[in-house]
Write a protein that holds these residues in place. Structure first.
Motif, PDB file in Angstrom:
ATOM      1  N   GLY A   1      54.140  39.186  15.800  1.00 30.99           N
ATOM      2  CA  GLY A   1      54.217  39.967  17.026  1.00 30.99           C
ATOM      3  C   GLY A   1      52.959  40.727  17.372  1.00 30.99           C
ATOM      4  O   GLY A   1      52.972  41.600  18.239  1.00 30.99           O
ATOM      5  N   ALA A   2      51.830  40.410  16.719  1.00 33.53           N
ATOM      6  CA  ALA A   2      50.564  41.095  17.007  1.00 33.53           C
ATOM      7  C   ALA A   2      49.653  40.157  17.792  1.00 33.53           C
ATOM      8  O   ALA A   2      49.804  38.932  17.753  1.00 33.53           O
ATOM      9  N   TYR A   3      48.720  40.730  18.532  1.00 36.46           N
ATOM     10  CA  TYR A   3      47.712  39.933  19.219  1.00 36.46           C
ATOM     11  C   TYR A   3      46.924  39.121  18.197  1.00 36.46           C
ATOM     12  O   TYR A   3      46.829  39.502  17.023  1.00 36.46           O
TER      13      TYR A   3
ATOM     14  N   PHE B   1      42.810  48.628  21.580  1.00 34.27           N
ATOM     15  CA  PHE B   1      42.535  48.444  20.158  1.00 34.27           C
ATOM     16  C   PHE B   1      43.604  49.108  19.298  1.00 34.27           C
ATOM     17  O   PHE B   1      43.998  48.610  18.268  1.00 34.27           O
ATOM     18  N   ARG B   2      44.082  50.260  19.757  1.00 40.56           N
ATOM     19  CA  ARG B   2      45.065  51.036  18.995  1.00 40.56           C
ATOM     20  C   ARG B   2      46.475  50.447  19.061  1.00 40.56           C
ATOM     21  O   ARG B   2      47.317  50.755  18.236  1.00 40.56           O
ATOM     22  N   HIS B   3      46.743  49.589  20.040  1.00 33.58           N
ATOM     23  CA  HIS B   3      48.076  48.995  20.194  1.00 33.58           C
ATOM     24  C   HIS B   3      47.970  47.488  20.084  1.00 33.58           C
ATOM     25  O   HIS B   3      47.799  46.795  21.088  1.00 33.58           O
ATOM     26  N   ALA B   4      48.111  46.987  18.874  1.00 31.93           N
ATOM     27  CA  ALA B   4      47.892  45.571  18.599  1.00 31.93           C
ATOM     28  C   ALA B   4      49.136  44.710  18.791  1.00 31.93           C
ATOM     29  O   ALA B   4      49.068  43.499  18.676  1.00 31.93           O
ATOM     30  N   ALA B   5      50.274  45.323  19.099  1.00 26.56           N
ATOM     31  CA  ALA B   5      51.508  44.544  19.269  1.00 26.56           C
ATOM     32  C   ALA B   5      51.531  43.882  20.637  1.00 26.56           C
ATOM     33  O   ALA B   5      51.119  44.469  21.640  1.00 26.56           O
ATOM     34  N   VAL B   6      52.008  42.645  20.665  1.00 35.30           N
ATOM     35  CA  VAL B   6      52.110  41.876  21.914  1.00 35.30           C
ATOM     36  C   VAL B   6      53.231  42.446  22.759  1.00 35.30           C
ATOM     37  O   VAL B   6      54.250  42.842  22.319  1.00 35.30           O
TER      38      VAL B   6
END
Length: 186
Positions: free
Chosen positions: A74-76, A181-186
């Motif tokens: 679920g991360a970029y 950058f701080r929010h890597a979740a898709v």
């Protein structure tokens, strides 16, 4: 010196290290003066893609070889995953993919990550090549030009020319404060 006499080993080891330090510093011409010289800027040099970059020492906690990474669902794509470094989970980001949209080629055992301090915990970013310490004088400052184009524009304010290379001063501090950058979740 005997190995079964700890009182004898410690002073000798200390004296040996102190001697190494004295001899090492004696071979670095002008080091104490350069550290305090007006107009001198120092940082850590590295490469991302075709760009030679340099960042302030204070922004980098340490430099490691790329640790074993466990992907995070679920991360970029630029969020490679997490690594267990000294019993702490450390997020690992492909900085080239984040900035340029092209994945870094990970060379196991050779590629480095820079561990950056950020609010809420450290994060590691991959770099394509590490050059180590770099020092620049004010008169070497040049326009950042093409180095500060695209996604790099928000992170590079100035550059220095050394020999035939132009080094962009990359703000790792601004990078870790960027909402994306701080929010890597898709």
């Amino acid at each position: 010196m005997t190995h079964d006499d700890p009182d004898r080993i410690a002073p000798d080891a200390f004296e040996l290290l102190a001697d190494y330090e004295r001899r090492s510093l004696a071979h670095v011409a002008g080091l104490p003066e350069q550290l305090q010289a007006a107009g001198l800027w120092r940082g850590i040099g590295y490469r991302i893609g075709q760009r030679r970059l340099v960042s302030p020492y204070e922004a980098v906690a340490e430099i490691l070889t790329v640790p074993q990474i466990t992907p995070v669902p679920g991360a970029y794509g630029w969020m490679l995953g997490v690594a267990n470094v000294r019993s702490s989970l450390l997020p690992v980001v492909d900085l080239k993919l984040f900035l340029e949209g092209a994945r870094s080629v990970l060379h196991e055992g050779h590629q480095k990550v820079m561990v950056l301090r950020q609010p809420g915990g450290d994060v590691a970013v991959t770099i394509d090549e590490l050059y180590g310490q770099r020092s620049f004088m004010d008169e070497q400052q040049v326009d950042a030009g093409a180095l500060a184009e695209g996604r790099y524009a928000g992170f590079i304010d100035r550059a220095y020319r050394a020999d035939d290379d132009v080094w962009g001063v990359f703000s790792l501090d601004r990078l870790v404060r960027t909402p994306e950058f701080r929010h890597a979740a898709v």
